[in-house]
Design a protein around this motif. Structure first.
Motif, PDB file in Angstrom:
ATOM      1  N   UNK A 113       0.848  -0.859   0.018  1.00  0.00           N
ATOM      2  CA  UNK A 113       0.164  -0.274   0.077  1.00  0.00           C
ATOM      3  C   UNK A 113       0.863   1.269  -0.250  1.00  0.00           C
ATOM      4  N   UNK A 114       1.558   1.304   0.881  1.00  0.00           N
ATOM      5  CA  UNK A 114       2.591   2.088   1.026  1.00  0.00           C
ATOM      6  C   UNK A 114       3.631   2.524   0.007  1.00  0.00           C
ATOM      7  N   UNK A 115       3.363   1.626  -1.323  1.00  0.00           N
ATOM      8  CA  UNK A 115       4.675   2.059  -2.634  1.00  0.00           C
ATOM      9  C   UNK A 115       3.684   2.227  -2.686  1.00  0.00           C
ATOM     10  N   UNK A 116       2.245   1.715  -3.672  1.00  0.00           N
ATOM     11  CA  UNK A 116       0.880   2.434  -4.385  1.00  0.00           C
ATOM     12  C   UNK A 116       1.279   3.983  -3.965  1.00  0.00           C
ATOM     13  N   UNK A 117       0.684   4.033  -2.440  1.00  0.00           N
ATOM     14  CA  UNK A 117       0.508   5.741  -2.288  1.00  0.00           C
ATOM     15  C   UNK A 117       1.559   6.423  -3.140  1.00  0.00           C
ATOM     16  N   UNK A 118       3.253   5.964  -2.254  1.00  0.00           N
ATOM     17  CA  UNK A 118       4.461   6.638  -3.436  1.00  0.00           C
ATOM     18  C   UNK A 118       4.819   6.956  -5.001  1.00  0.00           C
ATOM     19  N   UNK A 119       3.272   5.954  -5.529  1.00  0.00           N
ATOM     20  CA  UNK A 119       3.686   5.981  -6.654  1.00  0.00           C
ATOM     21  C   UNK A 119       4.478   5.175  -7.754  1.00  0.00           C
ATOM     22  N   UNK A 120       5.355   4.363  -7.352  1.00  0.00           N
ATOM     23  CA  UNK A 120       6.276   3.253  -7.230  1.00  0.00           C
ATOM     24  C   UNK A 120       5.661   2.230  -7.631  1.00  0.00           C
ATOM     25  N   UNK A 121       4.387   1.554  -7.385  1.00  0.00           N
ATOM     26  CA  UNK A 121       3.537   0.934  -8.389  1.00  0.00           C
ATOM     27  C   UNK A 121       2.404   0.803  -7.818  1.00  0.00           C
ATOM     28  N   UNK A 122       1.742   0.117  -8.944  1.00  0.00           N
ATOM     29  CA  UNK A 122       0.190   0.735  -9.542  1.00  0.00           C
ATOM     30  C   UNK A 122      -0.685  -1.062  -9.160  1.00  0.00           C
ATOM     31  N   UNK A 123      -1.429  -0.955  -8.703  1.00  0.00           N
ATOM     32  CA  UNK A 123      -2.316  -1.487  -8.472  1.00  0.00           C
ATOM     33  C   UNK A 123      -2.359  -3.358  -9.478  1.00  0.00           C
TER      34      UNK A 123
END
Ligand code: IPE
Ligand code: IPE
Ligand code: MG
Length: 241
Positions: free
Chosen positions: A145-155
């Protein structure tokens, strides 16, 4: 004989064993540690590549403080005494679980054992310490979830391999065989993700009574299992209609 690459053991029944002998639970845990030592040696001798022992669960913190303290003392003593032998036997030691809950002292002894055995190329011995499968998955979800929030990962990049990569046990293959002693038939929060296709074996023996012969019996049983992973057996084509 087909052997498991990764054997995981839920060492259960120390307290009941002691109670039957009118002794304190403490006594059962000491005897249980001696059994763990001989089973580790036997697995190394049998060249099982990965052995994981459930030593202390996340929920075991809820036991009376005196019992928790004794379990930590036993662990402390075991690691201090056994690390040299692990090096001699070429056994690599590591742990899974929430080490932040362990005392500073235990953390440092655990780290010392990990560092001193890091070069070992024989069996990988993992202690599940302050370990819970749900807690491990919850941490993985938080990190994703942190990675998604920081934009490093897409769901839409989340798949099984990615989730596995976020589990601290991702350096271990999934257990082929999970063995539990004491007659209880449950996983008690052990390796929930990793056990999806593990074979399960339940021994009626209490852990302090578990012997090398009992281990052999479990391994023989495992060797006769057919693992299908949702597929069907390799039947001759005439039988496949
Ligand atoms: C397993 O034995 C050891 C740990 C959980 C640390 P138990 O202490 O659970 O023994 P029983 O199940 O009460 O007999
Ligand atoms: C599981 O045994 C944990 C370990 C063997 C370390 P428990 O004795 O804690 O599990 P439950 O309470 O019987 O499910
Ligand atoms: Mg128990």
């Amino acid at each position: 004989m087909k052997r498991p690459s990764h054997l995981a053991i839920i060492m259960d029944g120390n307290g009941r064993w002691a109670k039957r002998k009118n002794k304190s639970r403490h006594f059962g845990h000491i005897r249980g540690t001696q059994v763990a030592k001989s089973i580790i040696q036997e697995c190394a001798k049998l060249k099982i590549p990965y052995l994981t022992l459930y030593a202390f669960s996340s929920e075991n913190w809820l036991r009376p403080a005196a019992e928790v303290s004794i379990l930590m003392k036993i662990l402390n003593k075991y690691l201090k005494k056994e690390t040299t032998n692990l090096v001699k036997e070429n056994i690599r030691f590591n742990t899974i679980g929430d080490s932040s809950q362990l005392s500073e002292e235990i953390r440092s002894i655990v780290n010392d054992a990990k560092n001193r055995t890091a070069h070992c190329t024989g069996m990988t011995l993992t202690f599940a310490l302050s370990y819970g499968g749900r807690q491990e998955l919850t941490h993985a979800i938080q990190a994703i979830a942190e990675k998604i929030k920081s934009g490093d990962l897409k769901s839409d990049m989340i798949n099984e391999d990615l989730v596995r990569g976020y589990l601290p046990s991702n350096h271990l293959p999934d257990p082929d065989l999970i063995l539990r002693t004491s007659g209880e038939k449950r996983l008690s929060n052990f390796l929930l993700w990793q056990s999806a296709y593990s074979e399960l074996y339940f021994s009626e023996k209490l852990w302090p009574d578990f012997t090398e012969a009992d281990l052999q019996e479990a391994l023989i049983h495992y060797s006769s299992r057919e693992r299908r992973y949702g597929r069907i057996s390799d039947l001759p084509s005439t039988q496949l209609t």
